[in-house]
Design a protein around this motif. Structure first.
Motif, short mmCIF file in Angstrom:
data_model
loop_
_atom_site.label_atom_id
_atom_site.label_comp_id
_atom_site.label_asym_id
_atom_site.label_seq_id
_atom_site.Cartn_x
_atom_site.Cartn_y
_atom_site.Cartn_z
N LYS A 258 0.83 -1.21 0.00
CA LYS A 258 0.00 0.00 0.00
C LYS A 258 0.86 1.26 0.00
CE LYS A 258 -3.80 -2.30 2.45
NZ LYS A 258 -4.60 -2.36 3.70
N MET A 259 1.97 1.22 0.76
CA MET A 259 2.87 2.37 0.81
C MET A 259 3.56 2.59 -0.52
SD MET A 259 2.53 3.58 3.86
CE MET A 259 3.95 4.66 3.95
N VAL A 260 4.04 1.50 -1.14
CA VAL A 260 4.74 1.61 -2.43
C VAL A 260 3.78 2.08 -3.52
CG1 VAL A 260 5.92 0.30 -4.25
CG2 VAL A 260 6.50 -0.10 -1.85
N SER A 261 2.57 1.53 -3.53
CA SER A 261 1.63 1.86 -4.60
C SER A 261 1.15 3.31 -4.52
CB SER A 261 0.43 0.91 -4.55
OG SER A 261 -0.26 1.05 -3.32
N MET A 262 1.26 3.93 -3.36
CA MET A 262 0.87 5.33 -3.25
C MET A 262 1.79 6.24 -4.08
SD MET A 262 -0.07 5.58 0.83
CE MET A 262 -0.22 7.36 0.76
N GLU A 263 3.06 5.83 -4.23
CA GLU A 263 4.03 6.67 -4.92
C GLU A 263 4.45 6.10 -6.29
OE1 GLU A 263 7.30 7.05 -2.31
OE2 GLU A 263 6.17 8.01 -0.69
N ASP A 264 4.15 4.82 -6.54
CA ASP A 264 4.65 4.16 -7.76
C ASP A 264 3.46 3.73 -8.62
OD1 ASP A 264 5.85 2.65 -9.72
OD2 ASP A 264 7.09 1.48 -8.35
N ARG A 265 3.36 4.34 -9.79
CA ARG A 265 2.27 4.00 -10.72
C ARG A 265 2.39 2.56 -11.21
NH1 ARG A 265 1.02 7.10 -16.48
NH2 ARG A 265 -0.71 5.72 -17.12
N ASN A 266 3.63 2.14 -11.45
CA ASN A 266 3.86 0.76 -11.92
C ASN A 266 3.33 -0.24 -10.90
OD1 ASN A 266 5.09 -1.32 -13.62
ND2 ASN A 266 6.56 -1.56 -11.96
N ALA A 267 3.51 0.05 -9.61
CA ALA A 267 3.01 -0.86 -8.57
C ALA A 267 1.49 -0.95 -8.62
CB ALA A 267 3.46 -0.37 -7.19
N ARG A 268 0.82 0.18 -8.85
CA ARG A 268 -0.65 0.15 -8.94
C ARG A 268 -1.10 -0.68 -10.14
NH1 ARG A 268 0.24 5.61 -7.55
NH2 ARG A 268 -0.13 6.34 -9.70
N GLU A 269 -0.39 -0.56 -11.29
CA GLU A 269 -0.76 -1.33 -12.48
C GLU A 269 -0.58 -2.83 -12.24
OE1 GLU A 269 1.59 0.18 -15.62
OE2 GLU A 269 0.43 2.05 -15.85
N ILE A 270 0.52 -3.17 -11.58
CA ILE A 270 0.76 -4.60 -11.31
C ILE A 270 -0.26 -5.12 -10.30
CG2 ILE A 270 2.40 -6.20 -10.23
CD1 ILE A 270 4.63 -4.59 -11.58
N GLY A 271 -0.64 -4.28 -9.33
CA GLY A 271 -1.68 -4.69 -8.38
C GLY A 271 -3.00 -4.96 -9.08
N ASP A 272 -3.36 -4.08 -10.03
CA ASP A 272 -4.59 -4.30 -10.81
C ASP A 272 -4.51 -5.58 -11.62
OD1 ASP A 272 -5.60 -1.96 -9.78
OD2 ASP A 272 -5.01 -0.74 -11.53
N MET A 273 -3.32 -5.87 -12.15
CA MET A 273 -3.13 -7.07 -12.96
C MET A 273 -3.33 -8.33 -12.11
SD MET A 273 0.30 -8.25 -14.99
CE MET A 273 0.59 -6.58 -15.55
N ILE A 274 -2.76 -8.34 -10.90
CA ILE A 274 -2.87 -9.51 -10.03
C ILE A 274 -4.32 -9.71 -9.59
CG2 ILE A 274 -2.17 -10.47 -7.80
CD1 ILE A 274 0.54 -9.11 -8.20
N ARG A 275 -5.06 -8.61 -9.43
CA ARG A 275 -6.47 -8.73 -9.03
C ARG A 275 -7.36 -9.18 -10.18
NH1 ARG A 275 -5.00 -3.62 -6.89
NH2 ARG A 275 -4.73 -3.66 -4.60
N ASP A 276 -6.91 -9.02 -11.41
CA ASP A 276 -7.72 -9.30 -12.59
C ASP A 276 -7.77 -10.80 -12.86
OD1 ASP A 276 -9.11 -9.29 -14.93
OD2 ASP A 276 -7.52 -8.36 -16.13
N ILE A 277 -8.96 -11.40 -12.81
CA ILE A 277 -9.10 -12.83 -13.08
C ILE A 277 -8.72 -13.16 -14.51
CG2 ILE A 277 -11.52 -12.71 -13.76
CD1 ILE A 277 -9.82 -15.45 -11.64
#
Length: 753
Positions: free
Chosen positions: A468-487
Motif C-alpha cells: 500500500k505504501m509503495v503503490s501510493m508513490e509508484d504508478r507501476n506498482a498500482r498497475e501490477i496490483g490491478d493485474m494480479i487482481r484481474d481474473i
C-alpha cells in the motif's frame, strides 16, 4: 517315483538348512545386541574384548556358525557360553596379551577411584575379585560420557577408563583425550602386532570386482569423474571390502582400449547380421549456448527393434548443411562400404534439412525424416513467436517477477506469505532478454510456473502495508496490483501454461516411446483433437492455432508417413465383410498420391508397375483376419499399466513370412515399417565433453573420449536406458505433488483482494 523321493528329500534338506541358518542369524544378532549394551556400561566387562562374527557356507552363502573373536590376540572360540570363554581365556591368563595390556600412564592405583578427575587407562578387574564382586552388586553403570566415547572411536576400551580424585591436567585440554587414546592404541599394537585379517578375496574375485567397477565408471559417461577414484573415502571403502587401490590412469589406458574393442566387435557383428539399417542423428541443435558447442551422436537402428551406437562428432558454432551431409554419408559408407543400399534411411534432429533432401535425391532407396520430438518442441516455439496471447502473458509475467524480485519491501512481504502458505521461499524466475528474443519457451514456461505456484502469496502481498505504501508513490506498482487482481490475467496465464504442457507432454511421450514412422499421422491427429478441446475450454478462436499446427505439420511431413501407415498391418481396419483392409479412407487425396509416388521410387523402374499392382491387391484384399488380429494383439505393461502391442516385430515378420506373394511390395514394406520417427539418443554428462571441446583437440585425448562415449552409449542402449543421471537425480529429489487447480485457488477469497 525315485526322482520324486529325491526331490522331496532335497526340499526337506533345503528347508532344514534355512531354518538352521535363521537360528544362527538370530543368535548372532542377540550377541551383538548384548555386546552393544555392554560397551555402553550396561553389561559384562568382557564384551569389550570379545566380538561375535558369522561363518558362512562357501556354496550357499548361508550362515553355518557363530564364533567369538578375541580383540587382543585374534583367537576364535565357540559362542555358546561367552562368560565361560572370558573366564577361561582372560581370567586364567590364556590370552598372551591380556595381562600385558597397556598400563596406566598415571601411577595412581585404580583402587583409589571414587570421583571425577583425570582419565587413566587400567586393566579390568579379574573375575571373582572383590572389585568385580562389588561391580556386579552395584547398580548398572551409566552411559559413557562423550570423552570416553571418543576413546572408543580410537580403538581403546572405554570400560578400562576410570576417573581419579586427583586431577591429571593435560596440556591440550579435553582435546588431548584423542591423542591419549591413539598413544594407548599404538602401545597395544606394538605389544600385540597381530591384526585382524579383515576381508580376504581371491585374485579372481578381485579382478572381477575391478572389472565391474571399471564398467560402472565407463557407463556413467562422465557423471563419475576418474579423479574421484583417488578420493580418500573411496580408497578407504576399497580397503574395507578387501580391494586394492585403483588409479585413474589404469582406467583410461589399456583397460579402456580392451573394453572398447570388445564392444565394437559385438556391435559390428550385429550390424552385419541385419539385412538393412537406419541412421539416427541427434545433437545438431546447439546445447551449450554459452560456448556454442554440441555433441552429435550417430546411432544405428536395426529392423529387430534394437539400436547400436556408432560414433560421436564434436561441433562448434553453426553447422553448415553440407558438413552435416558429409558426416552422415561418411557414417553410412563406414558401416557398409560400397553396399550403401543397406542404409534405408536417416532420421535427424534440427539442422538444415537440405542435407537430408540431397542424400535422399541422390539415393532413391533412402527415406530421410525429421525428428518428431524436435517437431513438437518447435511447435511450442511457433506459439511463442506468433500467438499474441503467448507474448502478452510472457510480458505480464516479466513485469510481475521484476517488480516482486527487485523491490525490497515487496520482496520481503512476498517471502513472508510464501513461508506462511507454502513453507519455503523463492524468487520468481525472470526470462533473460536473449531467451525472449530467441523465442526460447523453456525459461518462459519456468517463469509461468513460478507465477502460478505463487498465486496465493501474490494476492496476500496486495493486502500488506508495504504494498500500500509503495503503490501510493509508484504508478507501476498500482498497475501490477490491478493485474494480479484481474481474473483475466490468471485465465490467460493458465491457458498458455495448459497449451504448452499439452504439447510438452506429448513430446516427452514421443521421446520415451520412440514411435515408428507409421504412427506419425496418428500423433498429429491426436494433437489436433487435444488443441481443439483446449480452445473450447478457454474460449479461444481455433483459426490461428490450427494454422500454426498445419504449417509445422507440413514442414515435418514425409510421404513415408502415409505409406508406412497403409502398409503396416497394425493399422488395418476391419470392414463390414470381415476383411482387414489398409486405412486408405483416413488419407487425404494428396496423401494417397504420396503413397504411390514413394513406393514406386523405392523400387527399380522395371518393378514400378508390378509394385503398383500389388498395392492395389493389398488395398482390396488386405490380410487374413487371424494374422491381423495376431499382429494387433495387446497386453498390459506391468510397469506403466498401459495397453501395448504384444509383439512389435509382428508387422514386419508377417510381410517376410506370410505375405510372400507380394514380392516387390513386401520388400518396400519391411524397410518402411521399422523406421524410427525420432532421433532421440542417450544422454550423458555434458561438462566433460565441454572441456574436451575446449582443450581436447589432441588426437590422444579425443580418441580416449570417443572410446569412452562408445562404451557408455552401447551399455545404455543395451539396457534401453536413454535418461541421464542428472534427470534421475532430479526425479529422486522431486516431491510427488498432485496437479492443483490453479484457477480455483485464484478464485478463493478473490473478492477480498
Amino acid at each position: 517315483m525315485a526322482a520324486t523321493t529325491n526331490t522331496t528329500a532335497a526340499l526337506d534338506t533345503n528347508s532344514s538348512e534355512e531354518a538352521t541358518a535363521k537360528a544362527i542369524q538370530k543368535r548372532y544378532e542377540g550377541l551383538v545386541t548384548v555386546r552393544n549394551k555392554a560397551i555402553k556400561g550396561k553389561g559384562a566387562w568382557y564384551w569389550s574384548h570379545l566380538e561375535p562374527f558369522l561363518i558362512q557356507h562357501n556354496e550357499t552363502g548361508l550362515p553355518k556358525a557363530v564364533k567369538l573373536r578375541c580383540f587382543l590376540c585374534d583367537a576364535v572360540f565357540s559362542a555358546s557360553n561367552p562368560s565361560r570363554t572370558a573366564s577361561e581365556h582372560l581370567k586364567r591368563g590364556t590370552c598372551p596379551n591380556f595381562n600385558s595390556a597397556a598400563k596406566p600412564i598415571s601411577s595412581i592405583s585404580p583402587e583409589t577411584c571414587s570421583g571425577a578427575g583425570a582419565v587413566v587407562v587400567s586393566s579390568p578387574p579379574l573375575l571373582g575379585s572383590s572389585v568385580h564382586r562389588r561391580k556386579r552388586n552395584s547398580p548398572p553403570a551409566p552411559t559413557l560420557p562423550p570423552q570416553q566415547q571418543q576413546l572408543l572411536q580410537y580403538g581403546v576400551d572405554p570400560m578400562r577408563v576410570v576417573t581419579q580424585q586427583q586431577h591429571l591436567m593435560l596440556s591440550g585440554g579435553k582435546d588431548d583425550l584423542g591423542a591419549l587414546a591413539m598413544l594407548e592404541d599404538s602401545v597395544k599394537k606394538l605389544k600385540s602386532p597381530k591384526t585382524s585379517p579383515g576381508v580376504v578375496l581371491q585374485k579372481t574375485q578381485v579382478d572381477s570386482a575391478i572389472d565391474f567397477l571399471a564398467d560402472w565408471v565407463y557407463e556413467s559417461c562422465g557423471s563419475v569423474s576418474f579423479s574421484s577414484l583417488e578420493h580418500p573415502k573411496f580408497r578407504a571403502f576399497l580397503t574395507q571390502v578387501g580391494l586394492p587401490p585403483v588409479f585413474p590412469r589404469e582406467f583410461v589406458g589399456s583397460r579402456l582400449d580392451a573394453k572398447f574393442e570388445e564392444v565394437k566387435v559385438e556391435s559390428e557383428a550385429r550390424i552385419r547380421d541385419a539385412m538393412f539399417f537406419q541412421i539416427a542423428s541427434d545433437g545438431w541443435k546447439i546445447k551449450d549456448y554459452e560456448n556454442d558447442q554440441s555433441l552429435v551422436n550417430l546411432t544405428v537402428n536395426l529392423p529387430n527393434g534394437t539400436s547400436l551406437y556408432r560414433r560421436a562428432v564434436f561441433v562448434n558454432g553453426s553447422v553448415p548443411s553440407n558438413y552435416a551431409e558429409d558426416v552422415l554419408w561418411e557414417t553410412i559408407t563406414g558401416i557398409c562400404g560400397n553396399l550403401a543400399q543397406n542404409c534405408v534411411g536417416i532420421v535427424a534432429d534440427k539442422f538444415k534439412s537440405k542435407a537430408l533432401r540431397n542424400l535422399e535425391n541422390r539415393n532413391h532407396w533412402m527415406v530421410n525424416l525429421s525428428c518428431q520430438y524436435q517437431g513438437f518442441n518447435s511447435l511450442i516455439k511457433d506459439f511463442t513467436k506468433e500467438l499474441p496471447l503467448f507474448r502478452t502473458v510472457t510480458e505480464n509475467c516479466m513485469k510481475v517477477a521484476n517488480f516482486v524480485n527487485y523491490t525490497s519491501q515487496i520482496r520481503n512481504s512476498f517471502h513472508k506469505y510464501q513461508l506462511q502458505e507454502y513453507g519455503h521461499t523463492w524468487l520468481l524466475r525472470v526470462l533473460p532478454m536473449r531467451e525472449f528474443e530467441d523465442f526460447n519457451f523453456e525459461p518462459v514456461y519456468a517463469m509461468i510456473e513460478d507465477t502460478l505456484s505463487s498465486v496465493r502469496a501474490l494476492q496476500l502481498v496486495l493486502l500488506d502495508e508495504p504494498f500500500k505504501m509503495v503503490s501510493m508513490e509508484d504508478r507501476n506498482a498500482r498497475e501490477i496490483g490491478d493485474m494480479i487482481r484481474d481474473i483475466g490475467f490468471w485465465n490467460d496465464l493458465e491457458a498458455v501454461h495448459s497449451l504448452a504442457k499439452l504439447v510438452k507432454d506429448m513430446a516427452k511421450e514421443i521421446e520415451t516411446e520412440k514411435p515408428l514412422v507409421g504412427q506419425c499421422l496418428l500423433l498429429w491427429n491426436e494433437l489436433r483433437t487435444k488443441v481443439k478441446d483446449w480452445c473450447s475450454k478457454f474460449n479461444i478462436a481455433e483459426a490461428a492455432i490450427e494454422k500454426l499446427i498445419e504449417r509445422r505439420f507440413r514442414k515435418n511431413y514425409h510421404p513415408a508417413w502415409a505409406a508406412s501407415y497403409i502398409l503396416d498391418p497394425l493399422y488395418l481396419i476391419r470392414d463390414t465383410s470381415g476383411k482387414y483392409l489398409p486405412p486408405f479412407k483416413h488419407l487425404t487425396p494428396e496423401q494417397e498420391k504420396d503413397v504411390d509416388r514413394l513406393i514406386t521410387r523405392l523400387v527399380s523402374r522395371d518393378e514400378a508397375h508390378i509394385v503398383l499392382m500389388e498395392l492395389m491387391k493389398w488395398r482390396t484384399e488386405g490380410l487374413d483376419p487371424v494374422y491381423a488380429q495376431a499382429v494387433q494383439m495387446k497386453e498390459r505393461d506391468p510397469v506403466t499399466g498401459k495397453m501395448r502391442i504384444a509383439n512389435p516385430q509382428s508387422s514386419r515378420l508377417v510381410w517376410e513370412t506370410y505375405l510372400t506373394e507380394f514380392k516387390s511390395l513386401g520388400r518396400v514394406a519391411v524397410r518402411l515399417i521399422f523406421l524410427h520417427a525420432t532421433s532421440c539418443g542417450f544422454k550423458c554428462s555434458w561438462s566433460m565433453w565441454k572441456w574436451v571441446c575446449s582443450h581436447g583437440h589432441y588426437k590422444t585425448s579425443l580418441d580416449k573420449v570417443q572410446k569412452l562415449i562408445f562404451v557408455a552409449a552401447h551399455s545404455k542402449l543395451e539396457r534401453r536406458d536413454l535418461s541421464s543421471d542428472e534427470d534421475k537425480d532430479a526425479e529422486l529429489f522431486t516431491l510427488a505433488n498432485g496437479d492443483d487447480d490453479v484457477l480455483n485457488e485464484v478464485l478463493v477469497d478473490s473478492s477480498s483482494v
